[in-house]
Design an enzyme around this catalytic site. Structure first.
Site, short mmCIF file in Angstrom:
data_model
loop_
_atom_site.label_atom_id
_atom_site.label_comp_id
_atom_site.label_asym_id
_atom_site.label_seq_id
_atom_site.Cartn_x
_atom_site.Cartn_y
_atom_site.Cartn_z
N ASP A 18 -1.97 111.19 -64.12
CA ASP A 18 -3.20 111.81 -63.64
C ASP A 18 -4.13 110.65 -63.32
O ASP A 18 -4.66 110.00 -64.22
CB ASP A 18 -3.77 112.71 -64.76
CG ASP A 18 -5.19 113.20 -64.47
OD1 ASP A 18 -5.69 112.96 -63.36
OD2 ASP A 18 -5.77 113.84 -65.37
N LYS A 84 -11.81 106.62 -56.69
CA LYS A 84 -11.11 107.79 -56.16
C LYS A 84 -11.96 108.51 -55.11
O LYS A 84 -11.44 109.13 -54.20
CB LYS A 84 -10.79 108.74 -57.32
CG LYS A 84 -9.92 109.92 -56.94
CD LYS A 84 -9.50 110.68 -58.18
CE LYS A 84 -8.71 111.93 -57.86
NZ LYS A 84 -8.34 112.66 -59.08
N GLU A 192 -3.51 118.71 -58.55
CA GLU A 192 -3.93 118.77 -59.96
C GLU A 192 -3.86 120.20 -60.53
O GLU A 192 -3.35 120.38 -61.64
CB GLU A 192 -5.34 118.18 -60.12
CG GLU A 192 -5.32 116.65 -59.97
CD GLU A 192 -6.67 116.04 -59.63
OE1 GLU A 192 -7.69 116.76 -59.66
OE2 GLU A 192 -6.71 114.84 -59.32
N ASP A 216 -11.61 123.49 -63.26
CA ASP A 216 -11.56 122.08 -63.69
C ASP A 216 -12.98 121.49 -63.68
O ASP A 216 -13.51 121.15 -62.62
CB ASP A 216 -10.63 121.32 -62.73
CG ASP A 216 -10.49 119.84 -63.11
OD1 ASP A 216 -11.24 119.36 -63.98
OD2 ASP A 216 -9.63 119.17 -62.52
#
Ligand code: AMP
Length: 643
Positions: A18, A84, A192, A216
């Site tokens: 991850d 990211k 994800e 999330d």
């Protein structure tokens, strides 16, 4: 090696990674683990690797992970985090979405208008090095690869890496390239939310099409995805091998600047304004003070996930202090509008997917901020379903990536099907015995409940330990978790009525709830019980149970007798103390002697269950019960007279 022959899985493991905005993790499904993924920690036992790299003045990586983050405040321009947010994007795009405002380092335009990071000048007349986000991510990935290699004891060269569902091709390609730079073949990029669902076994060996929502909510970003999971054989093209191609993203929504950090800021705002009010003037807080306030705020927030109140105390100088207790209710009012923003995104995603909330079969929770009870409650209310929270929300994506890795290694064929419960499930009762509630080989989904009570007068809380196994004593079974049912009003032992319900859904996720009928108090726990056992382990546990069957039964019986005998002895001696003077002396003496004898035997049984004959123990208890009938009659007559 002949074509098609399977390599030993451990020789060339596929790990799951991850690669997060803030933190990254690596996980693996060991072949002997029966399909259960586990996080591979670093040598210090830490599982999270902060996605942070510090570069030296010369432009080479100097520190990564926790070591880089610790000194981030001192070297803001050389400490790169949140890269990211830049992966595979143009600088203009990153600027348009407001991402650049959050990054303390310089972002410049590189070839093809891509976003690049420029380090500070290395010296007089020497420009700073320009880095691609891929290079920086590669440093994090290399650290994870080394961590995994050390944990597994073999070189790790292949990985499944997760990305947000909304990542476009360029962002996915950039992630793959980062892997290559780190010496990793990225064998699959997985969304994800798909990984999170896989961690719960969703989509593995199911027969029915299902709709899943993955919620999330992390530190800085929020994503909700609605997925459709189609069973393998029903999916177009089939494909044959077990795969995850059947997770279709129906809709995603989110907010790239919504997360737990906002909650910390709300609390800081509350504390700061009250400190100013206490001082009688508007105070300005220097960055270091704000940082300290932020840390206190985050700690208070985390405590409020477990407790009803959290207190802070801040020295304000000159011997004065600001002291504040925040209650759960107050906290929930403060963050209500923040939670609303996440829920509005859910409604938008549902609209885009053309679904009503009730049409979502399961909701999976990911990200540290989903530990906040208000968030869980509101999500549960919106979707009308208890969200999945059994796995650690920080780890669930990496765990799912590892499951995908095992699927690609053709290993999950050996995994126990979740369709039957391989071992019985129950709770520990007084004396360490096990009350089995769901028997092994029950097919899922299934549910069962049983009534329990307290064993001590005035007991206001009950500890429930959930157990798996075939043995009769808790110590010989596997503990799956513990929770407390608190707030029961004080009552005599045996009076509270506690209903303990076990519910296992189609994915093998166990929900245990306890409900005290008189007070209406509830508590619950979620676990994934049958992961983690191979067929061999189940067989071993069964064989052990068989071998110990007679002993175990005796021990269980003695434990039950001890518990009941204690209650009886107490009950009878309480009555004796009250109505003793009304009884004939010989009867009183006989009954007192019997109580003492039973007490002595109970104490012996408690010290060593083998030292007593359970039949004789049972007889002694029964004899006392019979002998006490007359005393009860007198006792009732007395109380009627008094009444
Ligand atoms: P993540 O990005 O998923 O690692 O989530 C990190 C966020 O979760 C941070 O804002 C943390 O403060 C928050 N967090 C972690 N544990 C808890 C907790 N027990 N209660 C509330 N928030 C938490």
């Amino acid at each position: 090696m002949p074509p098609g022959a399977r390599q030993p899985a451990d020789a060339d493991p596929i790990v799951g990674i991850d690669l997060g905005t803030t933190n990254s993790l690596v996980a693996f499904c060991r072949p002997e683990g029966g399909g259960t993924p586990e996080i591979l920690p670093d040598s210090a036992g830490r599982s999270l690797v902060p996605s942070v790299v510090r570069y030296g003045v010369g432009g080479t990586p100097e520190a990564v992970g926790a070591a880089a983050r610790e000194l981030a405040v001192e070297f803001p321009e050389r400490t790169l985090h949140s890269v990211k947010r830049l992966m595979g994007r143009s600088r203009a795009d990153a600027e348009r979405t407001g991402d650049l405002a959050y990054l303390p380092y310089r972002v410049v335009e590189g070839p093809n208008r891509t976003a690049r990071i420029e380090l500070p000048p290395a010296g007089e007349g020497v420009g700073g090095r320009v880095l691609s986000p891929q290079e920086v991510s590669a440093v994090v990935l290399r650290a994870l690869r080394e961590q995994a290699s050390a944990a597994l004891g073999v070189p790790v060269r292949r990985a499944v890496v997760t990305v947000p569902a909304y990542f476009d091709d360029a962002q996915r390609q950039a992630t793959r390239d980062a892997g290559r730079l780190a010496g990793l073949e990225v064998v699959r990029i997985v969304n994800e939310p798909t990984a999170a669902a896989l961690a719960y076994g969703i989509g593995l060996g199911r027969r029915r099409e299902e709709t899943i929502a993955v919620f999330d909510l992390g530190g800085g970003t929020f994503d909700v995805s609605i997925l459709r999971v189609t069973p393998r054989d029903a999916a177009a093209g089939g494909g044959g091998a077990a795969d995850t191609d059947f997770f279709q993203v129906l809709a995603t929504a989110g907010d790239t600047h919504l997360g737990g950090d906002d909650v910390d800021r709300l609390l800081v705002g509350l504390f700061a304004s009250e400190i100013s009010a206490q001082a009688g003037r508007e105070l300005s807080f220097p960055p270091a003070t704000r940082q300290a306030l932020r840390r206190l705020a985050e700690q208070a927030k985390i405590r409020l996930s477990e407790q009803e109140t959290a207190s802070v105390r801040i020295d304000t100088g000159g011997g004065a202090a600001y002291e504040r207790t925040v209650t759960r209710g107050e906290f929930e009012r403060l963050i209500g509008p923040w939670a609303d923003r996440a829920l509005e995104c859910c409604s938008r995603a549902l609209r885009d997917a053309r679904l009503k909330p009730g049409e979502v079969d399961r909701v999976v929770m990911v990200g540290g901020s989903t530990r906040i009870p208000l968030v869980r409650r509101r999500v549960g209310e919106l979707f009308g379903a208890e969200p999945y929270t059994a796995l650690n929300p920080d780890e669930v994506v990496a765990l799912g990536a590892a499951v995908q890795g095992a699927i690609l290694q053709g290993r999950l064929g050996d995994m126990l099907l979740l369709d039957v419960i391989p071992l019985s499930l129950g709770i520990e009762t007084v004396g360490g015995a096990v009350a089995k509630i769901i028997m092994k080989n029950s097919t899922v989904p299934t549910q069962a409940s049983e009534m329990f009570s307290t064993s001590v007068d005035g007991q206001t809380s009950i500890k429930l330990q959930v157990l798996q196994g075939e043995r009769e004593m808790a110590a010989d079974c596997r503990s799956l978790g513990t929770f407390h049912l608190a707030g029961i009003p004080p009552m005599p032992a045996g009076i509270p009525q506690v209903e303990v319900r076990f519910l296992i859904d189609a994915n093998g996720v166990l929900n245990v709830s306890a409900f005290e009928r008189r007070s209406g108090k509830r508590a619950a726990l979620q676990v994934v019980p049958n992961h983690g056992l191979t067929r061999e382990e189940v067989e071993r546990i069964e064989a052990e149970a068989l071998a110990h069957a007679r002993d175990d039964m005796t021990r269980h019986r003695v434990a039950d007798l001890v518990a009941n005998a204690k209650l009886d002895a107490k009950w009878i001696s309480d009555r004796l103390a009250k109505v003793g003077p009304k009884l004939e002396l010989a009867y009183f003496v006989d009954l007192s002697r019997r109580v003492e004898e039973l007490r002595a035997l109970t104490a012996r049984a408690e010290a060593d269950w083998r030292s007593v004959d359970p039949n004789a123990f049972h007889r002694m208890k029964e004899d006392l019960d019979r002998a006490s009938v007359r005393m009860h009659e007198v006792s009732i007559a007395e109380s009627l007279r008094e009444g």
